[in-house]
Design an enzyme around this catalytic site. Structure first.
Site, short mmCIF file in Angstrom:
data_model
loop_
_atom_site.label_atom_id
_atom_site.label_comp_id
_atom_site.label_asym_id
_atom_site.label_seq_id
_atom_site.Cartn_x
_atom_site.Cartn_y
_atom_site.Cartn_z
N PHE A 9 -1.12 4.03 -22.02
CA PHE A 9 -1.47 4.46 -20.86
C PHE A 9 -0.39 5.11 -20.12
O PHE A 9 0.70 4.15 -19.74
CB PHE A 9 -2.31 3.51 -19.93
CG PHE A 9 -3.69 3.18 -20.54
CD1 PHE A 9 -4.69 4.01 -20.26
CD2 PHE A 9 -3.87 2.15 -21.14
CE1 PHE A 9 -6.16 3.65 -20.87
CE2 PHE A 9 -4.93 1.66 -21.78
CZ PHE A 9 -6.21 2.40 -21.52
N ASP A 10 -0.47 6.16 -19.58
CA ASP A 10 0.30 6.61 -18.49
C ASP A 10 0.02 5.95 -17.35
O ASP A 10 -1.00 5.47 -17.22
CB ASP A 10 0.20 8.20 -18.41
CG ASP A 10 0.95 8.66 -17.23
OD1 ASP A 10 2.29 8.44 -17.21
OD2 ASP A 10 0.71 9.58 -16.42
N LEU A 11 0.79 5.78 -16.31
CA LEU A 11 0.42 5.22 -15.31
C LEU A 11 -0.19 6.23 -13.96
O LEU A 11 -1.34 6.34 -13.80
CB LEU A 11 1.66 4.50 -14.31
CG LEU A 11 1.39 3.59 -13.18
CD1 LEU A 11 0.40 2.64 -13.54
CD2 LEU A 11 2.66 2.86 -12.85
#
Length: 231
Positions: A9-11
């Site tokens: 996941f990106d943040l």
């Protein structure tokens, strides 16, 4: 059965709605340096890319100004900006559902690693991830094509090429940086339209699988049409 073995996941704009803190820090920095403060549309473009690139490309700073801007920005961000943030609704439930399905999770973000780890701890989700890959404090190692292999290799204990052959791997993110990183490292990509990118930019970067909500993301990742987060 879950659709993937490893999900990265990106943040910002994917796990957390962080725009308020990032835009406030950018606005504060430019004001402190006596530089023009751009429109809200331009400030929103600070969300996602490395901060040095933002100051250089969006604000026309030279390298000396970029270094000073980063110092000011990070001081405010470390004090308050990182808390001007919230988890998207349903994210914690989605992470739990993926873990229950045997999926291994990681984060790949251009945010400096200590800041990313602090945010994940703050929201009580740090222990859900087997790897957190973030930029170095000096801004190096901040490209998704560098961060994705780091996360995958940490999770799998294998070199990227070997891990990619033995696992179904996907990057989930909201900008063309995430899409390009996935493409450059040879893994799948799912774009989330509830974040800060646009459908046009994601499709232009090669994004094919796009979802508009956390619920839709969960349905796709878990292979469960109609999945809903626990209340």
């Amino acid at each position: 059965m879950a659709a993937y073995d490893i999900v990265l996941f990106d943040l910002d704009g994917t796990l957390t709605e962080s725009g308020e803190g990032i835009c406030n820090c950018a606005r504060y920095t430019l004001g402190a340096m006596g530089l023009p403060i751009p429109s809200e549309d331009v400030l929103r473009r600070f969300i996602g890319p490395p901060i040095r690139d933002n100051f250089r490309l969006l604000c026309g700073m030279n390298e000396e100004q970029c270094t000073e801007g980063i110092r000011i920005y990070r001081k405010r961000y470390d004090e308050i900006g990182w808390k001007e943030n919230r988890l998207y609704g349903g994210i914690a439930s989605l992470l739990d559902a993926l873990l229950a399905a045997g999926v291994r999770l990681g984060v790949a973000t251009t945010k400096p690693l200590p800041a990313a780890q602090r945010i994940l701890q703050y929201f009580g989700i740090a222990d859900k991830f087997s790897a957190v890959a973030g930029a170095n404090q000096d801004g190096s190692r901040s490209l998704k094509r560098e961060l994705i292999p780091w996360a995958v290799e940490t999770i799998s204990g294998q070199p990227m090429e070997q891990a990619r052959c033995g696992n179904r791997i996907v990057m989930v993110g909201d900008t063309h940086f995430d899409a390009a990183g996935a493409q450059e490292t040879g893994i799948d990509f799912i774009g989330v339209l509830y974040g800060y990118g646009t459908e046009e930019e994601l499709r232009s970067a090669g994004g094919q699988n796009l979802v508009s909500s956390v619920q839709a993301l969960g349905s796709l990742l878990l292979g469960q049409p109609g999945w809903e987060p626990a209340q």
